[in-house]
Design a protein around this motif. Sequence first.
Motif, short mmCIF file in Angstrom:
data_model
loop_
_atom_site.label_atom_id
_atom_site.label_comp_id
_atom_site.label_asym_id
_atom_site.label_seq_id
_atom_site.Cartn_x
_atom_site.Cartn_y
_atom_site.Cartn_z
N THR A 105 -1.45 0.49 12.61
CA THR A 105 -1.71 -0.90 12.94
C THR A 105 -2.07 -1.61 11.65
O THR A 105 -2.88 -1.11 10.87
CB THR A 105 -2.88 -1.04 13.94
N VAL A 106 -1.47 -2.77 11.42
CA VAL A 106 -1.71 -3.53 10.20
C VAL A 106 -2.59 -4.74 10.50
O VAL A 106 -2.37 -5.46 11.47
CB VAL A 106 -0.37 -4.01 9.58
N LEU A 107 -3.59 -4.94 9.67
CA LEU A 107 -4.49 -6.08 9.79
C LEU A 107 -4.31 -6.96 8.56
O LEU A 107 -4.68 -6.57 7.46
CB LEU A 107 -5.94 -5.59 9.88
N ARG A 108 -3.72 -8.14 8.76
CA ARG A 108 -3.47 -9.06 7.65
C ARG A 108 -4.59 -10.09 7.61
O ARG A 108 -4.63 -10.99 8.44
CB ARG A 108 -2.11 -9.72 7.81
N ALA A 109 -5.47 -9.92 6.65
CA ALA A 109 -6.68 -10.76 6.60
C ALA A 109 -6.55 -11.90 5.61
O ALA A 109 -5.93 -11.77 4.55
CB ALA A 109 -7.89 -9.90 6.25
N SER A 110 -7.16 -13.02 5.96
CA SER A 110 -7.26 -14.15 5.03
C SER A 110 -8.42 -13.90 4.07
O SER A 110 -9.02 -12.83 4.04
CB SER A 110 -7.45 -15.46 5.81
N TRP A 111 -8.74 -14.91 3.26
CA TRP A 111 -9.79 -14.79 2.25
C TRP A 111 -11.14 -14.53 2.93
O TRP A 111 -11.54 -15.25 3.84
CB TRP A 111 -9.83 -16.09 1.45
N LEU A 112 -11.86 -13.53 2.47
CA LEU A 112 -13.14 -13.18 3.07
C LEU A 112 -14.22 -14.20 2.73
O LEU A 112 -14.40 -14.56 1.57
CB LEU A 112 -13.60 -11.80 2.61
#
Length: 283
Positions: A118-125
């Motif tokens: 499963t891939v989690l594409r995160a924005s800027w933390l």
Amino acid sequence: MIRADLILVLGGSVKTGSRVARLLTRRGLRVRIGHRSGGTPFDRTDPATWAPALEGARAAYITYDTDLATPGAPETNCAFAELTVASGARRLGLLSGRGEQEAEAREKAVARSGADWTVLRASWLAQNFSEGHLLKPVLAGEVALPAFEVGEPFVDAADIAEVPAALLTQHGHAGRGYELTGSRLLTFADAVATIAEATGRDILFVSVPADDHAAGLAAEGVPDEVTGLLTYLFTTVLGWRGAHLGDGVQQVLGRPARDFTTYAHDTATTDIWTDKTTDRGAA
């Protein structure tokens, strides 16, 4: 719920990894932290450390402790993912990025491994302002970045952590990708202003050309590869590639993502943004 006898968490002493490890431990799951400087020795550049870290693991949360744009990242992660499957760890949660070609190459490498990924594409933390390279400028009272009027849906690391904690222990997420973002778009100027309001301090945001920003980092002794990565993120990834919202938090957790204002006010109560120099002078 999936029975996970042991879950390997890479980067378990930093932003998202540490939070994932804590959540899984609180749920009574066995967790092994793989990190270069603590827990089970794990070094991405040293394949000899991979098998010992994976021994007995049935699932793994994979992060990258520098950046997806680092040369060789897709190849390294492909090799590690293949070894993970060969070692018996079928479930893989990969923390990725949005809008980066290198990130997409890394995702494809993991998908080819044969794992239930499963891939989690995160924005800027959001935590980059309190636990990362922007903490020092916030404390100094001036944040200078080549961001201009770019909108970014800053995401709370606590939200990111809850997602892999769920997907590594539940059915229905294999072979899927989720975009993890905050609930609204803010410019970096908006974010800094929100932090200033939460702390009651005067914190200035200044837009600077990318070359000037890079020169300033170099003058502070920041390594060339880190300066190059930050320049790439600000000039290539931010903007049209990331200026939209994702609903991954809602899809997986069944609730909206935390708002940046909530993050700022909660973080302000920890005093991490307290200007210690000013406090000493006032005393």
